[in-house]
Design an enzyme around this catalytic site. Structure first.
Site, PDB file in Angstrom:
ATOM      1  N   HIS A   1      27.870  53.843  47.908  1.00  0.00           N
ATOM      2  CA  HIS A   1      27.540  54.055  49.322  1.00  0.00           C
ATOM      3  C   HIS A   1      26.292  53.253  49.668  1.00  0.00           C
ATOM      4  O   HIS A   1      25.593  52.762  48.769  1.00  0.00           O
ATOM      5  CB  HIS A   1      27.265  55.539  49.564  1.00  0.00           C
ATOM      6  CG  HIS A   1      26.045  55.993  48.829  1.00  0.00           C
ATOM      7  ND1 HIS A   1      26.077  56.420  47.513  1.00  0.00           N
ATOM      8  CD2 HIS A   1      24.743  56.003  49.189  1.00  0.00           C
ATOM      9  CE1 HIS A   1      24.846  56.689  47.118  1.00  0.00           C
ATOM     10  NE2 HIS A   1      24.010  56.444  48.103  1.00  0.00           N
TER      11      HIS A   1
ATOM     12  N   HIS B   1      20.813  48.579  50.610  1.00  0.00           N
ATOM     13  CA  HIS B   1      21.421  48.157  49.340  1.00  0.00           C
ATOM     14  C   HIS B   1      22.426  49.193  48.858  1.00  0.00           C
ATOM     15  O   HIS B   1      22.316  50.363  49.187  1.00  0.00           O
ATOM     16  CB  HIS B   1      20.338  47.947  48.259  1.00  0.00           C
ATOM     17  CG  HIS B   1      19.652  49.214  47.869  1.00  0.00           C
ATOM     18  ND1 HIS B   1      18.591  49.748  48.567  1.00  0.00           N
ATOM     19  CD2 HIS B   1      19.878  50.088  46.852  1.00  0.00           C
ATOM     20  CE1 HIS B   1      18.199  50.879  48.004  1.00  0.00           C
ATOM     21  NE2 HIS B   1      18.974  51.111  46.954  1.00  0.00           N
TER      22      HIS B   1
HETATM   23  P1  2AM Z   1      19.352  54.464  45.176  1.00  0.00           P
HETATM   24  O1  2AM Z   1      20.806  54.217  45.152  1.00  0.00           O
HETATM   25  O2  2AM Z   1      18.544  53.254  45.493  1.00  0.00           O
HETATM   26  O3  2AM Z   1      18.850  55.230  43.987  1.00  0.00           O
HETATM   27  C1  2AM Z   1      21.373  59.578  46.735  1.00  0.00           C
HETATM   28  O4  2AM Z   1      20.489  59.864  45.705  1.00  0.00           O
HETATM   29  C2  2AM Z   1      20.980  58.320  47.440  1.00  0.00           C
HETATM   30  O5  2AM Z   1      19.686  58.466  48.030  1.00  0.00           O
HETATM   31  C3  2AM Z   1      20.909  57.082  46.552  1.00  0.00           C
HETATM   32  O6  2AM Z   1      21.576  56.022  47.228  1.00  0.00           O
HETATM   33  C4  2AM Z   1      19.451  56.787  46.417  1.00  0.00           C
HETATM   34  O7  2AM Z   1      19.123  55.434  46.424  1.00  0.00           O
HETATM   35  C5  2AM Z   1      18.884  57.361  47.698  1.00  0.00           C
HETATM   36  N1  2AM Z   1      17.477  57.727  47.522  1.00  0.00           N
HETATM   37  C6  2AM Z   1      16.445  57.233  48.230  1.00  0.00           C
HETATM   38  N2  2AM Z   1      15.288  57.797  47.849  1.00  0.00           N
HETATM   39  C7  2AM Z   1      15.594  58.651  46.845  1.00  0.00           C
HETATM   40  C8  2AM Z   1      14.825  59.524  46.032  1.00  0.00           C
HETATM   41  N3  2AM Z   1      13.514  59.659  46.184  1.00  0.00           N
HETATM   42  N4  2AM Z   1      15.477  60.236  45.080  1.00  0.00           N
HETATM   43  C9  2AM Z   1      16.825  60.123  44.926  1.00  0.00           C
HETATM   44  N5  2AM Z   1      17.600  59.345  45.688  1.00  0.00           N
HETATM   45  C10 2AM Z   1      17.003  58.608  46.633  1.00  0.00           C
END
Ligand code: 2AM
Length: 205
Positions: A56, A143
Site C-alpha cells: 500500500h 513510497h
Molecule cells: P513504512 O512502510 O515506510 O514502514 C503501516 O505501518 C504503515 O504506516 C506503513 O506503510 C508504514 O510505513 C507507515 N508508518 C509511518 N510511520 C510509522 C510508524 N511510526 N510506525 C509504523 N508504521 C508507520
C-alpha cells in the site's frame, strides 16, 4: 472484517486500534510489485518482504487510537474525500531508505499527478490534526515499502529494478482507513472504511 466487528474486537483488546490511512492498488499493480519483489528476493542474501496483500501507499500513520477517537477520525476523513478529486498515478522507480546494503527499506516510488496526491495527503494531515493527531514533522515522501533489511550485493543496483517497472497509470478513486494487527504471528492489515474521492469532468484519470 467489518467496521462494527473491528470496533467490538478492539474493545475486547482494551480499546485501542493501530490505524493508518492509505491508498490501495489494482490487482495488476500489486502483481507488478510482487514481480519486482520476487526478482529481488532471488538475488537477496536476506530481506523481509511485504506480502502482496499488505502492499500500500501510506498517506498518514495514526498509531494507537482509542474507540472514542474513531468516530471523529472517520468524519474528518469523509470531509476530506468529499472535496478532493480522483487522480492518476503510476509506479516510477525503485529506491531505498539507507544508502547501502543491507537497505533499511526498499520501496517503489510513484509519479503522475503528484500535486493532487500531495494535496490529498496534506488535507488528511490537517483534518486529522484538528481532531488531535500530531503532524509528522518529516516531509512526506510517498513510497510503497517492498522490503526491509534487504541485503543485495553491489552488482544488483536498484536502478536495474527501476528499469523493469512498466509505467502504466492507474486511477486513485478512493483512500482507506486501515488497521494493523498481528494475527497468528503475522502482520495483517484490515480495511475498516473506504472514502471515495470526487469524480468529475475535471478528474484526469
Ligand atoms: P513504512 O512502510 O515506510 O514502514 C503501516 O505501518 C504503515 O504506516 C506503513 O506503510 C508504514 O510505513 C507507515 N508508518 C509511518 N510511520 C510509522 C510508524 N511510526 N510506525 C509504523 N508504521 C508507520
Amino acid at each position: 472484517m467489518y467496521l462494527v466487528e473491528a470496533i467490538e474486537d478492539s474493545r475486547e483488546m482494551g480499546g485501542n486500534m493501530r490505524l493508518f490511512v492509505a491508498i490501495e492498488f489494482p490487482e495488476e499493480i500489486l502483481c507488478e510489485l510482487e514481480g519486482i519483489q520476487n526478482k529481488m528476493r532471488a538475488l537477496a542474501g536476506y530481506g523481509r518482504f511485504v506480502t502482496k496483500s499488505n502492499l500500500h501507499l501510506t498517506l498518514q500513520f495514526l498509531g494507537e487510537v482509542s474507540r472514542q477517537e474513531f468516530g471523529p477520525i472517520v468524519s474528518a476523513l469523509h470531509r476530506v474525500a468529499k472535496i478532493q478529486p480522483a487522480f492518476s498515478i503510476r509506479l516510477s522507480r525503485v529506491g531505498s531508505f539507507g544508502k547501502s546494503s543491507p537497505f533499511r527499506v526498499i520501496w517503489a516510488g510513484v509519479d503522475g499527478d503528484i500535486p493532487r496526491l500531495t494535496r490529498l495527503q496534506k488535507d488528511i494531515v490537517t483534518a486529522l490534526g484538528k481532531v488531535g493527531f500530531l503532524q509528522e514533522t518529516r516531509p512526506y515522501q510517498p513510497h510503497i515499502t517492498l522490503g526491509r533489511d534487504v541485503e543485495l550485493s553491489g552488482k544488483e543496483s536498484l536502478g536495474n529494478f527501476s528499469r523493469i517497472l512498466a509505467s502504466a497509470s492507474f486511477p486513485v478513486k478512493q483512500f482507506v482507513l486501515k488497521e494493523s494487527k498481528i494475527e497468528n504471528g503475522k502482520l495483517v492489515y484490515h480495511s475498516l472504511h473506504f472514502f471515495r474521492l470526487v469524480i468529475s469532468e475535471s478528474s484526469i484519470l
